[in-house]
Design a protein around this motif. Sequence first.
Motif, PDB file in Angstrom:
ATOM      1  N   TYR A   1       0.879  -1.166   0.000  1.00 49.16           N
ATOM      2  CA  TYR A   1       0.000   0.000   0.000  1.00 49.16           C
ATOM      3  C   TYR A   1       0.914   1.212   0.000  1.00 49.16           C
ATOM      4  O   TYR A   1       1.697   1.407   0.930  1.00 49.16           O
ATOM      5  CB  TYR A   1      -0.902  -0.008   1.232  1.00 49.16           C
ATOM      6  N   ASP A   2       0.854   2.011  -1.048  1.00 47.59           N
ATOM      7  CA  ASP A   2       1.753   3.153  -1.218  1.00 47.59           C
ATOM      8  C   ASP A   2       1.166   4.378  -0.532  1.00 47.59           C
ATOM      9  O   ASP A   2       0.089   4.849  -0.898  1.00 47.59           O
ATOM     10  CB  ASP A   2       1.967   3.427  -2.699  1.00 47.59           C
ATOM     11  N   THR A   3       1.875   4.879   0.455  1.00 51.29           N
ATOM     12  CA  THR A   3       1.416   6.052   1.195  1.00 51.29           C
ATOM     13  C   THR A   3       2.232   7.294   0.856  1.00 51.29           C
ATOM     14  O   THR A   3       2.166   8.295   1.556  1.00 51.29           O
ATOM     15  CB  THR A   3       1.501   5.800   2.712  1.00 51.29           C
ATOM     16  N   GLY A   4       3.003   7.228  -0.215  1.00 53.30           N
ATOM     17  CA  GLY A   4       3.843   8.353  -0.601  1.00 53.30           C
ATOM     18  C   GLY A   4       3.033   9.596  -0.948  1.00 53.30           C
ATOM     19  O   GLY A   4       1.858   9.512  -1.302  1.00 53.30           O
ATOM     20  N   PRO A   5       3.668  10.766  -0.855  1.00 50.84           N
ATOM     21  CA  PRO A   5       2.959  12.026  -1.111  1.00 50.84           C
ATOM     22  C   PRO A   5       2.481  12.179  -2.555  1.00 50.84           C
ATOM     23  O   PRO A   5       1.537  12.917  -2.810  1.00 50.84           O
ATOM     24  CB  PRO A   5       3.993  13.096  -0.761  1.00 50.84           C
ATOM     25  N   ASP A   6       3.113  11.505  -3.494  1.00 49.88           N
ATOM     26  CA  ASP A   6       2.720  11.603  -4.899  1.00 49.88           C
ATOM     27  C   ASP A   6       1.605  10.637  -5.269  1.00 49.88           C
ATOM     28  O   ASP A   6       1.072  10.695  -6.364  1.00 49.88           O
ATOM     29  CB  ASP A   6       3.927  11.344  -5.809  1.00 49.88           C
ATOM     30  N   VAL A   7       1.280   9.730  -4.366  1.00 48.85           N
ATOM     31  CA  VAL A   7       0.259   8.726  -4.648  1.00 48.85           C
ATOM     32  C   VAL A   7      -1.026   9.156  -3.965  1.00 48.85           C
ATOM     33  O   VAL A   7      -1.111   9.187  -2.750  1.00 48.85           O
ATOM     34  CB  VAL A   7       0.676   7.329  -4.134  1.00 48.85           C
ATOM     35  N   LYS A   8      -2.026   9.458  -4.779  1.00 53.43           N
ATOM     36  CA  LYS A   8      -3.283   9.921  -4.209  1.00 53.43           C
ATOM     37  C   LYS A   8      -4.439   8.995  -4.555  1.00 53.43           C
ATOM     38  O   LYS A   8      -5.260   8.692  -3.715  1.00 53.43           O
ATOM     39  CB  LYS A   8      -3.577  11.329  -4.695  1.00 53.43           C
ATOM     40  N   TYR A   9      -4.486   8.544  -5.779  1.00 55.15           N
ATOM     41  CA  TYR A   9      -5.650   7.800  -6.250  1.00 55.15           C
ATOM     42  C   TYR A   9      -5.401   6.312  -6.490  1.00 55.15           C
ATOM     43  O   TYR A   9      -6.336   5.558  -6.642  1.00 55.15           O
ATOM     44  CB  TYR A   9      -6.183   8.423  -7.539  1.00 55.15           C
ATOM     45  N   TYR A  10      -4.147   5.871  -6.545  1.00 54.56           N
ATOM     46  CA  TYR A  10      -3.839   4.485  -6.886  1.00 54.56           C
ATOM     47  C   TYR A  10      -2.882   3.869  -5.864  1.00 54.56           C
ATOM     48  O   TYR A  10      -1.776   3.467  -6.193  1.00 54.56           O
ATOM     49  CB  TYR A  10      -3.230   4.415  -8.286  1.00 54.56           C
TER      50      TYR A  10
END
Length: 72
Positions: free
Chosen positions: A25-34
């Motif tokens: 599960y990607d919680t990075g700042p650039d990942v918002k919708y996927y």
Amino acid sequence: MKPFDKVLVRLTNNCAWMPKFFLHYDTGPDVKYYPFVTIDNIGYPQCIPYNGNEHLCRKTNNCDDFYKTWAN
């Protein structure tokens, strides 16, 4: 979900659920919708466990609200 768990993913409510293997599960700042990333390194906005939802594979039916972690 843990890495390599079997999951069903889809892009929108109109898409069919497709089987994949979960990676993270990607919680990075650039990942918002996927945020749900599969082992082919593709992110999806909707992801549910495969076990218990096998009947949804390749169908567009909605999953039970119990499994939803995203906003419609």
